[in-house]
Write an enzyme that holds these catalytic residues in place. Sequence first.
Site, mmCIF file in Angstrom:
data_model
loop_
_atom_site.group_PDB
_atom_site.id
_atom_site.type_symbol
_atom_site.label_atom_id
_atom_site.label_comp_id
_atom_site.label_asym_id
_atom_site.label_seq_id
_atom_site.Cartn_x
_atom_site.Cartn_y
_atom_site.Cartn_z
ATOM 1 N N ASP A 52 13.863 3.994 4.412
ATOM 2 C CA ASP A 52 15.094 4.366 3.699
ATOM 3 C C ASP A 52 15.181 5.771 3.126
ATOM 4 O O ASP A 52 16.149 6.470 3.331
ATOM 5 C CB ASP A 52 15.327 3.389 2.536
ATOM 6 C CG ASP A 52 15.423 1.948 2.997
ATOM 7 O OD1 ASP A 52 15.190 1.678 4.192
ATOM 8 O OD2 ASP A 52 15.728 1.089 2.163
ATOM 9 N N GLU B 72 4.953 -4.442 -1.949
ATOM 10 C CA GLU B 72 5.790 -3.897 -0.874
ATOM 11 C C GLU B 72 5.155 -2.632 -0.292
ATOM 12 O O GLU B 72 5.166 -2.428 0.914
ATOM 13 C CB GLU B 72 7.163 -3.596 -1.493
ATOM 14 C CG GLU B 72 8.259 -3.250 -0.517
ATOM 15 C CD GLU B 72 9.566 -2.915 -1.237
ATOM 16 O OE1 GLU B 72 9.616 -2.983 -2.496
ATOM 17 O OE2 GLU B 72 10.540 -2.573 -0.544
HETATM 18 C C1 GLC Z 1 13.637 -1.772 2.072
HETATM 19 C C2 GLC Z 1 12.861 -1.192 3.244
HETATM 20 C C3 GLC Z 1 13.346 -1.825 4.533
HETATM 21 C C4 GLC Z 1 13.245 -3.337 4.413
HETATM 22 C C5 GLC Z 1 13.982 -3.844 3.176
HETATM 23 C C6 GLC Z 1 13.760 -5.314 2.908
HETATM 24 O O1 GLC Z 1 14.979 -1.448 2.152
HETATM 25 O O2 GLC Z 1 12.983 0.184 3.281
HETATM 26 O O3 GLC Z 1 12.608 -1.358 5.620
HETATM 27 O O4 GLC Z 1 13.729 -3.951 5.545
HETATM 28 O O5 GLC Z 1 13.534 -3.155 2.044
HETATM 29 O O6 GLC Z 1 12.411 -5.577 2.770
#
Ligand code: GLC
Length: 432
Positions: A165, A397
């Site tokens: 992102d 994460e």
């Molecule tokens: C964040 C990450 C993305 C992922 C999402 C849900 O937005 O950057 O890659 O899919 O979280 O985990």
Amino acid sequence: MKGKAIEILNDNWRGGFTIPCQGLYPFQWSWDSGFIAIGLAHFNMGRAKKEISTLFDAQWENGFLPHIVFHTESETYFPGPEYHRADLHPKSSKRSISTGMTQPPVTGFVLRELYRIAKDKEDILLFIEKVVDRVYANHAYFYEHRDPNNEGLVYIYHNWESGTDNSPLWDDIFASMGSPALSFQRKDTDQVDLSERPSKREYDHYLHIIEIAKRYNYDDKKIAEFSPFLVQDPLFNAMLIKSNQSLLDLYSMIGHNQEKIDQLIAWQEKSIKTFNEKLFDEELGAYVHYDLRNERPLKYVSSSSFSPLFAGIPGQKMADKMVRTLLDRFGGEDHYLCASFDRTNERFNPKQYWRGPVWINLNWMLYSGLKDYGFKDIAERVKNDSIEMIEKAGFYEYFDPRKEIYGKGTKGYGGNNFSWTAALIIDLLNKD
Ligand code: GLC
């Protein structure tokens, strides 16, 4: 470790799909679901199949697969369905509520992984036969609608489509966009410290791109013409190529389908050729992103730069170069592999989301890619580093690559009890 991972996946299961983590991500995310299914396959194949079929239930009539499926309402996420308004697109799903953007196309290779993991090969092949044309339709969508110059490389029109992102890669593009300062109420920073999340200004850009896409009812042609963000991403395209190859394997196992096999071979040849000609940067010794809107390569190395190894795209000499780059810019005994962004670059930030921290899904790909090209030791290091970070800092994460900060009570960053971290560690632990 495996027991805790299974527990997390059980807790995040919502009867039909798995959320990435509680609070921060309360819906179904497309590439998350793919990685999650790989983990589920090791202890509950029925649920792995369900994860994938639920995702495909939200596929649009034109083959498009949305990045978030909003199965339920939630107060903890912004922007929600009323902001995205995917229904503006005439071919959007009439049954599901979703966003109007996508994520890296992982479903092809995920099906191939389910086949590898399954004990009952006949049963899994029956399932694959039922859904494989959905994946094919998704790839046909990409080649038909996301490749305006007919090069074999598809574009993404939003940084959220990349999966990475807030990578520093996008800074130059954002700087050229002139986005207005918007007023909105974000929810992510209620749950995670702002120092680990994108800035307000970055969110202005994210929303501004969606506003433009909505103005054109998410029409692909108009987006190709007018979106200020239009990028050929090596990670995204490597996922497509890896998935093409998986479809070829699966269709060969299933039999018939010669036309699709021929088409896949044609896509594959063209894509790999352009990928190597256009995206490999000799000077950096790695693949880079290409900014299609401003017609310039984005000369930065990120963890996405190495994903082509996973898809078998580079020749051995190129792979050798890439590994040198990896060790020079991401390695060093005092750091865990693999930071999401070049540590030698001034934009690197070891705490902030995709601007530096380590992500387990990218490590999972890197491990396989390195092994395929014969770099067994470095592959092992990636695997062991992943295990060690989780052991020391929890099922988070993302993780700080600096070993020195790990001590008593160190925690990972972003959401806790994160599903793909759990799922992919189960898979890694099962690999030798
Ligand atoms: C964040 C990450 C993305 C992922 C999402 C849900 O937005 O950057 O890659 O899919 O979280 O985990």
